[in-house]
Design an enzyme around this catalytic site. Structure first.
Site, short mmCIF file in Angstrom:
data_model
loop_
_atom_site.label_atom_id
_atom_site.label_comp_id
_atom_site.label_asym_id
_atom_site.label_seq_id
_atom_site.Cartn_x
_atom_site.Cartn_y
_atom_site.Cartn_z
N GLY A 31 0.83 -1.32 0.07
CA GLY A 31 -0.06 0.13 -0.03
C GLY A 31 0.79 1.30 -0.11
O GLY A 31 2.02 1.45 -0.33
N HIS A 37 4.30 1.70 -8.12
CA HIS A 37 3.31 0.55 -7.93
C HIS A 37 2.55 0.87 -9.21
O HIS A 37 2.18 -0.30 -9.85
CB HIS A 37 2.77 0.85 -6.66
CG HIS A 37 3.15 0.73 -5.51
ND1 HIS A 37 3.44 1.79 -4.57
CD2 HIS A 37 4.13 -0.43 -4.65
CE1 HIS A 37 4.02 1.30 -3.48
NE2 HIS A 37 4.39 0.13 -3.61
N SER A 186 7.61 4.14 -0.80
CA SER A 186 6.81 4.69 0.19
C SER A 186 7.48 5.19 1.55
O SER A 186 6.79 6.03 2.29
CB SER A 186 6.11 3.37 0.85
OG SER A 186 5.22 2.88 -0.37
N ARG A 187 8.44 4.59 1.78
CA ARG A 187 9.42 5.25 3.02
C ARG A 187 9.97 6.35 2.74
O ARG A 187 10.59 7.15 3.65
CB ARG A 187 10.47 4.40 3.29
CG ARG A 187 10.11 2.79 3.80
CD ARG A 187 10.98 2.08 4.37
NE ARG A 187 10.56 1.05 5.12
CZ ARG A 187 10.45 -0.30 4.72
NH1 ARG A 187 10.77 -0.67 3.41
NH2 ARG A 187 10.05 -1.33 5.53
#
Ligand code: PAF
Length: 285
Positions: A31, A37, A186-187
């Site tokens: 997510g 993605h 995402s990080r």
């Protein structure tokens, strides 16, 4: 776009597509979707009749001191982006759906998981290969899509699929980067402004390495020392590893030749970032 939390409901739904002879692509994610993605989703949509996106922050691939509890989430935005990109089905299981209380079975790929991220994250790949196997068994896709940013993960999953005769094509898509070269992750959201500026050093040092190798440098030590020097100039950076490995075995090499992978893991502040560069080097000595 349909959303499922339950394995049996999802299976029943996918069975309809399968009996119609439709092909299914799976994009496994944790997510907090970004353009990396979405590039996997777009490839799956292009290759398959149906695209399934899974969103699950898998606890077994996080070490005890890692960021499981603060891993970023934005489910509403994920759904919106997934829909726009052409996802047909999202699977969002909970922990109790994915791991029964007495879960006791794990999938482990030997050797390839010892080096690089496996050194500082010794249980990580066992968690990844276990959850990916579970997702493969649940969705039974024709193909599954992963990003090259997690280079070791991609190689480990390909090996697992080959060794365990899983009838699934593994498609690895290129790294998607910000304009200044930072690989999307995402990080990256954990980085403050100063750290965000310093984080481009991973990409910059990889580009510099490529240039040196193209100009004939054959010593892995010289390239690694150069990367180290560049990264150490950044006050927020702490190196986890700088490795140059054979892309098939993931073993360190001294002499740069053949299909190589230059892989980096660097903490910028508290945020561990990874990046890599693949090269085919055919130097005549
Ligand atoms: O790459 C990731 O986001 C995860 O490791 C994966 C493949 C979704 C398994 O949890």
């Amino acid at each position: 776009m349909k959303i499922f939390n339950d394995i049996n409901e999802l299976r029943k739904h996918l069975e309809i597509y399968r009996t119609e002879g439709k092909t299914i692509g799976l994009v496994p994610t944790m997510g907090y979707l970004h353009k990396g993605h979405i590039s996997l989703v777009q490839k799956s949509v292009k290759d398959n009749d149906i695209t399934v996106l899974s969103i699950y922050v898998n606890p077994t691939q996080f070490g005890p001191t890692e960021d499981l509890d603060k891993y970023p989430k934005d489910l509403e935005n994920d759904k919106k982006l997934a829909k726009e990109a052409g996802v047909d089905v999202i699977f969002i299981p909970t922990n109790s759906v994915m791991y029964l209380d007495n879960h006791a079975t794990y999938v482990n790929v030997d050797n390839l998981t010892d080096n690089l991220c496996g050194k500082s994250r010794p249980t990580h790949f066992r968690g990844v290969t276990t959850i990916v196997t579970k997702l493969f068994n649940i969705v039974q896709p024709n193909g599954a899509y992963f990003g090259q940013k997690d280079a070791q993960q991609a190689i480990v999953i390909k090996k697992m699929v080959k060794d365990l005769n899983m009838p699934i094509d593994i498609i690895i898509c290129p790294i998607v980067r910000e304009n200044d070269g930072l690989a999307l992750s995402s990080r990256n959201t954990y980085l403050n402004t100063e750290e965000r500026n310093q984080a481009t050093i991973l990409y910059e040092s990889l580009q510099k390495s490529k240039e040196c190798i193209k100009n004939g440098e054959q010593s892995a030590t010289i390239i690694k020392d150069m990367i180290k020097e560049m990264i150490e100039e950044k006050p927020s950076a702490t190196i986890d590893y700088i490795s140059i490995v054979n892309e098939d075995t993931l073993e360190d090499i001294d002499y740069i030749q053949g299909n190589i992978l230059i892989a980096l893991a660097v903490k910028i502040g508290q945020t561990r970032l990874i990046d890599n560069l693949r090269m085919e080097v055919n130097l005549i000595c």
